[in-house]
Enzyme design. Structure first.
Site, mmCIF file in Angstrom:
data_model
loop_
_atom_site.group_PDB
_atom_site.id
_atom_site.type_symbol
_atom_site.label_atom_id
_atom_site.label_comp_id
_atom_site.label_asym_id
_atom_site.label_seq_id
_atom_site.Cartn_x
_atom_site.Cartn_y
_atom_site.Cartn_z
ATOM 1 N N THR A 34 3.710 -12.889 -25.000
ATOM 2 C CA THR A 34 3.536 -11.539 -25.573
ATOM 3 C C THR A 34 2.606 -10.671 -24.723
ATOM 4 O OG1 THR A 34 1.713 -12.365 -26.908
ATOM 5 C CG2 THR A 34 3.903 -12.366 -27.933
ATOM 6 N N GLY A 35 2.048 -11.229 -23.657
ATOM 7 C CA GLY A 35 1.138 -10.460 -22.802
ATOM 8 C C GLY A 35 1.900 -9.662 -21.754
ATOM 9 N N ALA A 36 1.190 -8.804 -21.021
ATOM 10 C CA ALA A 36 1.818 -7.937 -20.007
ATOM 11 C C ALA A 36 2.545 -8.782 -18.963
ATOM 12 C CB ALA A 36 0.750 -7.059 -19.343
ATOM 13 N N VAL A 37 1.925 -9.852 -18.480
ATOM 14 C CA VAL A 37 2.561 -10.690 -17.463
ATOM 15 C C VAL A 37 3.684 -11.522 -18.077
ATOM 16 C CG1 VAL A 37 2.210 -12.576 -15.811
ATOM 17 C CG2 VAL A 37 0.486 -10.766 -16.013
ATOM 18 N N CYS B 226 -3.770 -11.254 -8.151
ATOM 19 C CA CYS B 226 -2.861 -10.177 -7.722
ATOM 20 C C CYS B 226 -3.359 -9.486 -6.451
ATOM 21 C CB CYS B 226 -2.684 -9.151 -8.831
ATOM 22 S SG CYS B 226 -4.181 -8.815 -9.744
ATOM 23 N N GLN C 8 -7.768 -0.944 -8.333
ATOM 24 C CA GLN C 8 -6.965 -1.786 -9.200
ATOM 25 C C GLN C 8 -6.624 -1.135 -10.535
ATOM 26 O OE1 GLN C 8 -9.183 -5.695 -7.328
ATOM 27 N NE2 GLN C 8 -8.039 -6.036 -9.190
ATOM 28 N N SER D 231 -3.848 -2.332 -15.936
ATOM 29 C CA SER D 231 -2.968 -3.375 -16.499
ATOM 30 C C SER D 231 -3.427 -4.764 -16.060
ATOM 31 C CB SER D 231 -1.515 -3.160 -16.055
ATOM 32 O OG SER D 231 -1.454 -3.045 -14.639
ATOM 33 N N ARG E 76 -12.033 -0.706 -10.194
ATOM 34 C CA ARG E 76 -11.054 -0.379 -11.223
ATOM 35 C C ARG E 76 -10.848 1.125 -11.239
ATOM 36 N NH1 ARG E 76 -7.982 -4.111 -13.005
ATOM 37 N NH2 ARG E 76 -9.673 -5.389 -13.779
ATOM 38 N N HIS F 106 -1.714 -1.970 -7.875
ATOM 39 C CA HIS F 106 -3.006 -2.049 -7.171
ATOM 40 C C HIS F 106 -2.834 -1.493 -5.757
ATOM 41 C CE1 HIS F 106 -4.606 -4.305 -10.404
ATOM 42 N NE2 HIS F 106 -4.665 -5.534 -9.870
ATOM 43 N N ASN G 252 0.995 -4.865 -9.530
ATOM 44 C CA ASN G 252 0.111 -6.019 -9.796
ATOM 45 C C ASN G 252 0.658 -6.961 -10.869
ATOM 46 O OD1 ASN G 252 -0.640 -3.557 -11.402
ATOM 47 N ND2 ASN G 252 -1.837 -5.059 -12.540
HETATM 48 C C1 2RA Z 1 -7.452 -7.653 -12.533
HETATM 49 N N1 2RA Z 1 -6.914 -9.184 -10.750
HETATM 50 O O1 2RA Z 1 -6.837 -6.801 -11.889
HETATM 51 C C2 2RA Z 1 -7.481 -9.101 -12.079
HETATM 52 C C3 2RA Z 1 -6.789 -10.001 -13.049
HETATM 53 N N2 2RA Z 1 -5.419 -9.680 -13.207
HETATM 54 O O2 2RA Z 1 -8.070 -7.407 -13.582
#
Ligand code: 2RA
Length: 339
Positions: free
Chosen positions: A11-14, A130, A157, A160, A237, A244, A318
């Site tokens: 159920t997660g994004a990945v 990622c 990044q 998500s 972020r 990313h 990503n």
């Molecule tokens: C992030 N690489 O982007 C880390 C975990 N997916 O938060």
């Protein structure tokens, strides 16, 4: 031959993206077992024109499957991946938990597919972070051609990477601010992420780097099988939902020109070079990378400040190549060459 496959964290994004990629790539599935926590059991997952019911991970019998694709957080993998592996299920784990284990291969198919052979040691294969995957897909051809001594990388990044809650936090904050509110809820990140950038991903280490930055160091050295390569990351972020981006500067052992790098990258597996020195002549996370399999490379140029040094701009989805697609590609090699 068809295989019984479970997807842990469906159920997660990945997890959701793994399901759609299993369908898109027509992975030979006999039975599919979507697994999640108890509160998700009973939900339906659609894959390869069939409906599959989500089952409770905690009571699942892993002897029913040959392959387990895990993406439900480190503590879930720590607990259940060994149980699955001991039941004869080959686990491909997306979390960081097993990546540094010397008996567990850490694999980017375009870079070190040969390492998959070592899965027999623990019946577990680790999927890299990622930000490491896209960087090494882009750098491997150059590494093989002229050698790389040192990598400087700044990452941008997408939220998500922190999961679905982070996506809704960015959207909610942005909506509120655009509607004139000055107060926004801040839960996933330490500060507001809308209209902002945060130079902090994962926990701080004693050396002042964050764990996300150190992952890029440890994982690069393991995947390249090169303890001498130097990596200096800054992981940031940014208020982007998918994709990313990375500004990379490398110092090579032998000189490589921008034209030579462009030529070798244009032929590389999993790479799209998009590099025209004009308006829009470069890849971006939203317009080019999102929902695409390739790692895009732009802004290839020789470093004006340092001999034998090259700059690259690398962008990739990503959630796809950074996690779900890489996982399924490993599984494809596993069944083609080993199972
Ligand atoms: C992030 N690489 O982007 C880390 C975990 N997916 O938060």
């Amino acid at each position: 031959k068809k295989f019984d496959v479970c997807v842990v964290g469906v159920t997660g994004a990945v997890g959701e993206t793994i399901i759609s990629i299993l369908e898109q790539r027509n992975f030979p599935i006999n039975n599919l077992y979507p697994l999640a926590s108890a509160n998700s059991t009973g939900k339906k997952v659609f894959c390869q024109s069939k409906s599959w019911t989500v089952q409770d991970l905690s009571t699942f019998d892993f002897s029913k499957v040959q392959i387990g694709l895990f993406s439900a957080g480190g503590s879930i993998s720590e607990k259940y991946a060994p149980i699955a592996a001991e039941s004869g299920c080959v686990v491909i784990d997306n979390t960081a938990h097993f990546r540094r284990d010397k008996d567990i291969p850490l694999v980017v198919p375009e870079v070190n597919a040969h390492a998959i052979a070592d899965y027999t040691k623990r019946n577990i294969i680790a999927n890299p972070n990622c930000s490491t995957i896209q960087m090494l897909v882009a750098l491997k051809p150059i590494y093989d051609m002229v050698g790389i001594k040192r990598i400087n990388v700044a990452t941008y990044q997408a939220v998500s990477g922190s999961g679905k809650k982070a996506i809704s936090e960015l959207i909610d904050q942005t909506t509120k601010l655009l509607s004139g509110n000055t107060e926004v809820d801040v839960e996933v990140y330490p500060k507001q992420i809308a209209f902002n950038i945060i130079p902090h991903i994962d926990v701080f280490q004693d050396n002042g780097y964050t764990k996300e930055e150190m992952k890029m160091v440890w994982e690069t050295q393991k995947i390249f099988e090169d303890e001498d390569i130097l990596i200096n990351p800054t992981a940031v972020r940014v208020p982007v939902i998918y994709g990313h981006s990375e500004a990379i500067n490398i110092e090579t052992v032998r000189k490589i020109t921008a034209a030579e790098a462009t030529n070798i990258l244009s032929k590389a597996n999993g790479v799209t070079v998009m590099d025209n020195r004009e308006d829009g002549g470069y890849a971006t996370p939203f317009v080019e990378a999102t929902n695409h399999d390739d790692t895009f490379v732009s802004r290839i140029r020789e470093d004006i400040s340092c001999e034998k040094s090259l700059n690259l701009w690398v962008v990739s989805d990503n959630i796809r190549k950074g996690a779900a697609l890489n996982t399924v590609q490993i599984a494809e090699i596993l069944i083609e060459e080993y199972l």
